[in-house]
Design a protein around this motif. Structure first.
Motif: not given
Length: 496
Positions: A32-39, A155-159, A325-332, A385-388
């Protein structure tokens, strides 16, 4: 400044929280968050094609973007409070279904008026959906370690959602139709609704207080005026009376809103939510980062299309390394270290990394290549951004009373929306001024115009770097040192 923690709840809740269904719940909420953000970006890619198809003006094109921002930004606080009062899952489902129907209306639009109405409705239902999703996530994951992982993914999805929107928008526009940039939300919504019905539960609403209607009216009016004024600045400039008139009016009305919230018994936005150092720091950090992020998504897209000659789909693909890169730092790093050391060092380092990526973009030239000129900056910015995003969203809802979870979640979305609106207006204004100044006294021609555009992009990248440096300073000063304060016994959403 204090952080209020809910009293411990019965031990049975802890067992329910450990149920594996909570990870299914995370998938539903993330979708659901992805749908809102990508729009926010997918429609931007489709707009030029939609403009040719429906035959509307550039001012109409601006309203397709502004209409969504006005409704979404101004109604978020109301959506957050309604989710606390009437049930988060209920508002989540209403937001999903409404967003899907509004998207279908936009996809079937036969004129600019119908498209604008659809975008406004999308924004309104998105304002119900977004805070409900984040607050459901907050009360589902209360164990610090698992909470860190969940917010890292969210957060990674939001970024990265903006980059996904650029890619998906390019693919759909090039190989299907601009209308599918709206119709695609039906697919997301159907999957999320089914997942919510079968995998997502809720706790009983804990806030049955009377609605603070003076607060609602002033919050909506103030945010509408502010966002409208900022949107007008992008098209008509800062000296236009409409621009500064609405911005001034918005600030005055929002000051009145704060005054009301200090005095009413049951405020729409309890000031205890924003005065906590960690939550206040997260709101400020995400707003400033949101302003800087538009330097990547908007003006780097202009560079890719106008200078490097990329097609819409090539532009979307070009952002994939940033998404990775966002996914990498956010999820690790973000997932592992946030529960241990808290957001302060992570957000500060992330903001400075993102600033470094922006500095790299200032070296772009007319003959730069994607691999050596653009790619390194995208990776560096994405790592930052992944760390933010993950730590700030975690901090925004940590230690908050359950009956305030919705409005605390709404504030992080409001901060990001207002920050993005301010960033769009400021950066667009700076870019236009830089191009005008470069052209002054020079002979017109294609080369001169190209160099003027490049100079405007450089100006934007420098300013975006400044935003990220400011974000790093704010996060270093405002966040508390140490792990976030989370109640491990808070009652979770019961995942089926």
């Amino acid at each position: 400044m204090t952080t209020t923690i809910e009293p411990a709840t019965p031990p049975g809740h802890a067992a329910l929280e450990r149920h594996a269904g909570r990870w299914w719940a995370l998938g539903v909420l993330a979708l659901a968050q992805l749908m809102v953000v990508l729009d926010a970006t997918i429609v931007n890619i489709a707009l030029p094609t939609a403009q040719r198809d429906l035959g509307f003006t550039d001012s109409g094109r601006q309203w397709v973007v502004t209409g969504y921002a006005l409704a979404f930004g101004s109604l978020l606080l109301l959506g957050g409070r309604l989710s606390d009062s009437f049930g988060r899952k209920k508002l989540f489902l209403i937001g999903l279904i409404g967003f899907a129907l509004a998207s279908a209306l936009g996809g079937a639009a036969n004129g600019i008026e119908m498209l604008i109405v659809a975008r406004i409705l999308q924004g309104a239902f998105g304002a119900a959906l977004a805070p409900a999703a984040l607050s459901l996530l907050s009360i589902t994951f209360t164990d610090p370690a698992e909470r860190g992982k969940a917010f890292a993914i969210f957060g990674a999805i939001s970024g990265a959602g903006g980059a996904v929107g650029l890619l998906l928008g390019g693919v759909l526009t090039e190989y299907a139709s601009w209308r599918w940039c709206l119709y695609v939300n039906l697919v997301f919504a159907v999957l999320a609704v089914l997942g919510a019905i079968f995998r997502l539960g809720d706790e009983p609403p804990q806030n049955r207080d009377r609605m603070d209607w003076p607060g609602v009216i002033t919050a909506v009016a103030g945010l509408v005026a502010l966002v409208y004024g900022l949107g007008n600045a992008e098209t008509d400039g800062w000296r236009d009376p409409v621009t500064y008139g609405f911005i001034i009016a918005g600030v005055i009305i929002l000051v009145a809103f704060v005054t009301i919230e200090r005095r009413v018994a049951h405020p729409l936005l309890p000031l205890r939510v924003v005065l906590d150092r960690n939550r206040g720091g997260s709101y400020l950090s995400i707003a400033i980062a949101g302003a800087g992020l538009f330097g990547v998504f908007l003006f780097l897209t202009y560079y890719l299309t106008s200078v490097l000659g990329f097609t819409p789909i090539q532009s979307g693909l070009a952002f994939l390394p940033m998404l990775a890169a966002v996914m990498l730092t956010a999820t690790t790093i973000g997932s592992i270290l946030t529960p241990r050391i808290g957001p302060r060092p992570l957000v500060t380092i992330g903001a400075l990394l993102a600033a470094g990526g922006m500095f790299f973009f200032t070296r772009l030239a007319l003959d730069s290549s994607y691999v050596t000129g653009v790619l390194p900056g995208l990776i560096i910015t994405g790592l930052g951004m992944g760390l933010i995003f993950a730590p700030t969203q975690n901090a925004a809802t940590s230690g908050v009373q359950h009956h305030d979870a919705g409005v605390a979640s709404a504030m992080i979305n409001t901060a990001q929306q207002i920050g993005g609106s301010i960033g769009t207006a400021l950066l667009s204004s700076f870019a236009a001024s830089a191009a005008t100044n470069y052209l002054a006294g020079k002979a017109p021609g294609p080369q001169t115009a190209a160099l003027a555009a490049l100079d405007s992009y450089h100006t934007v990248f420098w300013w975006s770097a400044g935003f990220f440096v400011l974000c790093g300073i704010v996060s270093a000063v405002t966040f508390r040192t140490g792990p976030l304060e989370v109640d491990p016994d808070a009652a979770p959403v019961i995942a089926h």
